[in-house]
Motif scaffolding. Structure first.
Motif, PDB file in Angstrom:
ATOM      1  N   THR A 151       0.805  -1.304  -0.043  1.00  0.00           N
ATOM      2  CA  THR A 151       0.133  -0.128  -0.031  1.00  0.00           C
ATOM      3  C   THR A 151       0.769   1.067  -0.115  1.00  0.00           C
ATOM      4  O   THR A 151       1.814   1.217   0.890  1.00  0.00           O
ATOM      5  N   TYR A 157       1.766  -7.479   1.529  1.00  0.00           N
ATOM      6  CA  TYR A 157       0.692  -8.518   1.179  1.00  0.00           C
ATOM      7  C   TYR A 157       1.611  -9.599   0.489  1.00  0.00           C
ATOM      8  O   TYR A 157       2.324  -9.183  -0.367  1.00  0.00           O
ATOM      9  N   GLY A 171     -10.789  -0.276  -1.584  1.00  0.00           N
ATOM     10  CA  GLY A 171     -11.691  -1.577  -1.505  1.00  0.00           C
ATOM     11  C   GLY A 171     -11.815  -2.692  -2.421  1.00  0.00           C
ATOM     12  O   GLY A 171     -12.068  -3.789  -2.227  1.00  0.00           O
ATOM     13  N   SER A 172     -10.637  -2.482  -3.240  1.00  0.00           N
ATOM     14  CA  SER A 172     -10.400  -3.510  -4.164  1.00  0.00           C
ATOM     15  C   SER A 172      -9.360  -4.499  -3.489  1.00  0.00           C
ATOM     16  O   SER A 172      -8.776  -4.294  -2.688  1.00  0.00           O
ATOM     17  N   SER A 173      -9.653  -5.821  -4.106  1.00  0.00           N
ATOM     18  CA  SER A 173      -8.677  -6.955  -3.424  1.00  0.00           C
ATOM     19  C   SER A 173      -7.425  -6.677  -4.131  1.00  0.00           C
ATOM     20  O   SER A 173      -7.031  -6.491  -5.304  1.00  0.00           O
ATOM     21  N   ARG A 174      -6.251  -6.616  -3.444  1.00  0.00           N
ATOM     22  CA  ARG A 174      -5.007  -6.583  -3.687  1.00  0.00           C
ATOM     23  C   ARG A 174      -4.585  -7.940  -4.445  1.00  0.00           C
ATOM     24  O   ARG A 174      -3.383  -7.884  -4.869  1.00  0.00           O
ATOM     25  N   TYR A 175      -5.334  -9.071  -4.314  1.00  0.00           N
ATOM     26  CA  TYR A 175      -4.777 -10.227  -4.882  1.00  0.00           C
ATOM     27  C   TYR A 175      -5.246 -10.686  -6.118  1.00  0.00           C
ATOM     28  O   TYR A 175      -4.775 -11.698  -6.784  1.00  0.00           O
ATOM     29  N   ASP A 176      -6.293  -9.906  -6.547  1.00  0.00           N
ATOM     30  CA  ASP A 176      -6.997  -9.969  -7.807  1.00  0.00           C
ATOM     31  C   ASP A 176      -6.409  -9.334  -8.813  1.00  0.00           C
ATOM     32  O   ASP A 176      -6.535  -8.156  -8.916  1.00  0.00           O
ATOM     33  N   GLU A 184      -8.444  -6.680 -10.793  1.00  0.00           N
ATOM     34  CA  GLU A 184      -8.710  -5.349 -10.116  1.00  0.00           C
ATOM     35  C   GLU A 184      -7.817  -4.208 -10.179  1.00  0.00           C
ATOM     36  O   GLU A 184      -8.032  -2.962 -10.012  1.00  0.00           O
ATOM     37  N   TYR A 185      -6.567  -4.492 -11.069  1.00  0.00           N
ATOM     38  CA  TYR A 185      -5.541  -3.546 -11.156  1.00  0.00           C
ATOM     39  C   TYR A 185      -5.623  -2.988 -12.374  1.00  0.00           C
ATOM     40  O   TYR A 185      -6.365  -3.283 -13.502  1.00  0.00           O
TER      41      TYR A 185
END
Length: 125
Positions: free
Chosen positions: A52, A59, A103-108, A111-112
């Protein structure tokens, strides 16, 4: 339009180290996080690590935890991925990506919002 320029990567023997860099052409208040993903031949793109921008919270995927370290240099708009104790299964094209939606998933990866050009990392056994 934000540009992400990657550098680093290459060929290394198992147990070795490499460092990847990802420089963003600009930063705005909308930037939430920067992530690293990788994609091996015949496989889907998978999450490696994310950080972040504002807090520095990190993460990691379980497969790299304890071996890889993600860090950032806010002054240079640059994120790094230090990869130690590399394994042949780490071989892939590595991509950095910018996430701009809270609010987006950092793992997906879906989402980027912006992606670097990719860089090859090859680990020989």
């Amino acid at each position: 339009q934000v540009q992400l320029v990657q550098s680093g990567g290459g060929l290394v023997q198992a147990g070795g180290s490499l460092r990847l860099s990802c420089a963003a052409s600009e930063r705005t208040f909308r930037d939430v996080a920067m992530g690293w993903f990788r994609q091996a031949p015949g496989k889907e793109r998978e999450f490696v690590a994310a950080i972040t921008w504002s807090t520095g919270n990190t993460y990691y995927a379980d497969s790299v935890k304890g071996r890889f370290t993600i860090s950032r240099d806010n002054a240079k708009n640059t994120v790094y991925l230090q990869m130690n104790r590399l394994k042949p299964e780490d071989t892939a094209v590595y991509y950095c990506a910018l996430l701009r939606r809270y609010g987006s998933s950092r793992y997906d990866p879906n989402e980027y919002d912006y992606w670097g050009q990719g860089t090859q990392v090859t680990v020989s056994s």
